[in-house]
Design an enzyme around this catalytic site. Structure first.
Site, PDB file in Angstrom:
ATOM      1  N   SER A  98      38.148  36.418 -50.147  1.00  0.00           N
ATOM      2  CA  SER A  98      39.877  36.743 -49.299  1.00  0.00           C
ATOM      3  C   SER A  98      39.715  37.607 -48.300  1.00  0.00           C
ATOM      4  CB  SER A  98      40.905  36.852 -50.550  1.00  0.00           C
ATOM      5  OG  SER A  98      40.609  35.910 -51.536  1.00  0.00           O
ATOM      6  N   HIS A 125      38.202  29.815 -46.095  1.00  0.00           N
ATOM      7  CA  HIS A 125      39.472  30.093 -46.356  1.00  0.00           C
ATOM      8  C   HIS A 125      40.326  29.664 -47.206  1.00  0.00           C
ATOM      9  CE1 HIS A 125      42.184  33.631 -47.139  1.00  0.00           C
ATOM     10  NE2 HIS A 125      42.269  33.460 -48.261  1.00  0.00           N
ATOM     11  N   GLU A 164      42.089  28.842 -43.331  1.00  0.00           N
ATOM     12  CA  GLU A 164      41.858  29.784 -42.140  1.00  0.00           C
ATOM     13  C   GLU A 164      40.568  29.884 -42.033  1.00  0.00           C
ATOM     14  OE1 GLU A 164      42.785  33.853 -44.427  1.00  0.00           O
ATOM     15  OE2 GLU A 164      43.120  33.986 -41.422  1.00  0.00           O
ATOM     16  N   ASN A 217      45.830  37.168 -44.938  1.00  0.00           N
ATOM     17  CA  ASN A 217      46.689  38.422 -46.117  1.00  0.00           C
ATOM     18  C   ASN A 217      46.909  39.395 -45.617  1.00  0.00           C
ATOM     19  OD1 ASN A 217      45.867  37.022 -49.286  1.00  0.00           O
ATOM     20  ND2 ASN A 217      43.927  37.175 -48.698  1.00  0.00           N
TER      21      ASN A 217
HETATM   22  N1  LIG Z   1      42.413  32.879 -56.481  1.00  0.00           N
HETATM   23  C1  LIG Z   1      42.763  32.654 -55.388  1.00  0.00           C
HETATM   24  O1  LIG Z   1      44.057  32.834 -55.163  1.00  0.00           O
HETATM   25  C2  LIG Z   1      41.832  32.714 -54.145  1.00  0.00           C
HETATM   26  C3  LIG Z   1      42.360  32.504 -53.141  1.00  0.00           C
HETATM   27  C4  LIG Z   1      41.801  32.405 -51.613  1.00  0.00           C
HETATM   28  C5  LIG Z   1      40.374  32.920 -52.222  1.00  0.00           C
HETATM   29  N2  LIG Z   1      39.771  33.278 -53.293  1.00  0.00           N
HETATM   30  C6  LIG Z   1      38.652  34.007 -53.236  1.00  0.00           C
HETATM   31  O2  LIG Z   1      37.992  32.793 -53.535  1.00  0.00           O
HETATM   32  C7  LIG Z   1      36.849  33.374 -54.408  1.00  0.00           C
HETATM   33  C8  LIG Z   1      36.646  32.990 -56.302  1.00  0.00           C
HETATM   34  O3  LIG Z   1      37.986  33.390 -56.610  1.00  0.00           O
HETATM   35  P1  LIG Z   1      38.634  32.876 -57.800  1.00  0.00           P
HETATM   36  O4  LIG Z   1      39.708  32.793 -58.143  1.00  0.00           O
HETATM   37  O5  LIG Z   1      38.169  31.189 -58.004  1.00  0.00           O
HETATM   38  O6  LIG Z   1      37.073  33.738 -58.594  1.00  0.00           O
HETATM   39  P2  LIG Z   1      37.263  32.981 -60.337  1.00  0.00           P
HETATM   40  O7  LIG Z   1      37.340  34.559 -61.297  1.00  0.00           O
HETATM   41  O8  LIG Z   1      38.462  31.920 -61.209  1.00  0.00           O
HETATM   42  O9  LIG Z   1      36.101  32.707 -60.103  1.00  0.00           O
HETATM   43  C9  LIG Z   1      33.954  33.299 -59.847  1.00  0.00           C
HETATM   44  C10 LIG Z   1      33.105  32.301 -60.228  1.00  0.00           C
HETATM   45  O10 LIG Z   1      32.283  32.751 -59.542  1.00  0.00           O
HETATM   46  C11 LIG Z   1      31.035  32.591 -60.832  1.00  0.00           C
HETATM   47  N3  LIG Z   1      30.047  33.693 -60.624  1.00  0.00           N
HETATM   48  C12 LIG Z   1      30.187  34.780 -60.713  1.00  0.00           C
HETATM   49  N4  LIG Z   1      28.747  34.922 -59.875  1.00  0.00           N
HETATM   50  C13 LIG Z   1      27.505  34.164 -59.639  1.00  0.00           C
HETATM   51  C14 LIG Z   1      26.576  33.706 -59.502  1.00  0.00           C
HETATM   52  N5  LIG Z   1      25.937  34.364 -59.126  1.00  0.00           N
HETATM   53  N6  LIG Z   1      26.825  32.505 -59.108  1.00  0.00           N
HETATM   54  C15 LIG Z   1      27.176  31.739 -59.306  1.00  0.00           C
HETATM   55  N7  LIG Z   1      28.655  31.378 -59.384  1.00  0.00           N
HETATM   56  C16 LIG Z   1      28.356  32.516 -59.719  1.00  0.00           C
HETATM   57  C17 LIG Z   1      31.454  32.820 -62.421  1.00  0.00           C
HETATM   58  O11 LIG Z   1      30.818  32.744 -63.236  1.00  0.00           O
HETATM   59  C18 LIG Z   1      33.002  32.501 -61.960  1.00  0.00           C
HETATM   60  O12 LIG Z   1      33.025  31.165 -63.015  1.00  0.00           O
HETATM   61  C19 LIG Z   1      36.805  35.046 -54.648  1.00  0.00           C
HETATM   62  O13 LIG Z   1      36.273  35.511 -53.577  1.00  0.00           O
HETATM   63  C20 LIG Z   1      37.804  35.839 -53.710  1.00  0.00           C
HETATM   64  O14 LIG Z   1      38.631  36.136 -53.293  1.00  0.00           O
HETATM   65  C21 LIG Z   1      40.791  33.259 -54.548  1.00  0.00           C
END
Ligand SMILES: NC(=O)c1ccc[n+]([C@@H]2O[C@H](COP(=O)([O-])OP(=O)(O)OC[C@H]3O[C@@H](n4cnc5c(N)ncnc54)[C@H](O)[C@@H]3O)[C@@H](O)[C@H]2O)c1
Length: 295
Positions: free
Chosen positions: A118, A139, A151, A189
């Site tokens: 993000s 993104h 994005e 963002n």
């Molecule tokens: N949640 C949102 O609304 C949103 C929107 C756009 C972008 N993002 C981005 O997406 C990414 C993930 O966010 P999320 O909300 O899905 O997080 P989340 O916490 O729901 O999921 C993250 C996952 O990554 C796994 N993980 C951690 N370390 C790891 C590794 N070394 N190898 C493999 N898996 C690993 C964790 O076990 C977890 O299941 C982030 O970079 C976030 O900024 C999130």
């Protein structure tokens, strides 16, 4: 493109795997946690069922989509046949740099490495690899199967051909890609977070209450949800971390996070995921109730 790998099977990773599989690509879904992978498959199945019920896809497409997804906790194994890897692991710069260093070593030459971050700089992520021209931001928005936007973020060294491939692939997934350059917060963002921060300042200064602020923006600006509810949905910790990236990256006080937001995150009130934010969330309840502190 036929084979992709998705790293991280949380909120975003399972949605990204879902759309790839639904559009005919074989997906290797990778996480460090077996539990997270199990939960992700259950979520994908539930969301595909919902699409079948709504007539968006056929039961056959659902079945084929599920069959195209394999899961593993071994990254090396999971990425070995991938033409594209989309990293959607936890938003933490050290973790992302570690993952990209490893991907640089264990993927086949020419594999495109994308991050769903993000807010972390794509140029920074690319700098730890030997082929920064192959690294790009992809993104997706939450919930991924529903939201149309991708994005597409060009790092300082991302090549034209990689950008074009990712734009084209996004269209194949039924999404609308928008290409932007790599500066703090990218575009989505950079515009959204100051609005959310301003809404929190408005509450902090006692100008209006939670419900009033959200109602103004919903009815006055035709936003589908108010900025405070949206902040709860995104996660207040995530909002704070993006504001910090904007503040540090531009050095401009206009991005300084509101002290109320800082306090709420420190106290563990992170929005929907923690049960408390500007609203309170009880399991099973669909009513939107303002948190006691603000009512
Ligand atoms: N949640 C949102 O609304 C949103 C929107 C756009 C972008 N993002 C981005 O997406 C990414 C993930 O966010 P999320 O909300 O899905 O997080 P989340 O916490 O729901 O999921 C993250 C996952 O990554 C796994 N993980 C951690 N370390 C790891 C590794 N070394 N190898 C493999 N898996 C690993 C964790 O076990 C977890 O299941 C982030 O970079 C976030 O900024 C999130």
């Amino acid at each position: 493109m036929k084979n992709v790998a998705v790293i991280g099977s949380g909120t975003m990773g399972n949605g990204i795997a879902h759309v790839f599989a639904q559009h005919g690509l074989s997906v290797s879904l990778i996480d460090i946690s077996e539990e997270a992978l199990k939960k992700a498959l259950a979520t994908i199945e539930k969301n595909l069922d919902r699409q079948v019920e709504k007539g968006v896809i056929s039961p056959e497409t659902k079945k084929a989509s599920i069959q195209r997804i394999s899961t593993t906790t071994f990254m090396k194994e999971g990425v070995k046949n991938a033409e594209l890897v989309v990293e959607a692991a936890t938003e933490n710069i050290d973790l992302k740099l570690k993952i990209f260093r490893e991907l640089d070593e264990c993927t086949a030459p020419g594999t495109i490495l994308a991050s769903n971050t993000s807010s972390i700089s794509i140029t920074k992520i690319a700098s730890v690899t030997k082929s920064p021209d192959l690294v790009i931001g992809m993104h997706f928005m939450n919930p991924v199967p529903v939201m149309k936007l991708v994005e597409v973020i060009r790092g300082y060294n991302t090549s034209d051909s990689v950008t074009e491939k990712i734009m084209e692939l996004s269209r194949t997934l039924g999404k609308t890609p928008v290409e932007v350059n790599d500066y703090p917060g990218f575009v989505a963002n950079r515009i959204l977070m100051p609005m959310i921060n301003e809404a929190i300042y408005t509450l902090y200064e006692g100008v209006a209450g939670v419900q009033e602020i959200d109602t103004l923006m919903k009815l006055g600006m035709a936003h589908p949800m108010g900025p405070l509810q949206l902040a709860d949905f995104i996660g207040l910790d995530v909002c704070l971390s993006i504001l910090n990236v904007l503040h540090d990256g531009f050095g401009n006080p206009k991005y300084a996070p509101c002290p109320l937001l800082v306090n709420m995150v420190t106290a563990g009130h992170k929005g929907v995921k923690s049960g408390f934010g500007f609203y309170q969330y009880k399991p099973g309840s669909k009513d939107l109730v303002v948190a006691e502190r603000f009512s």
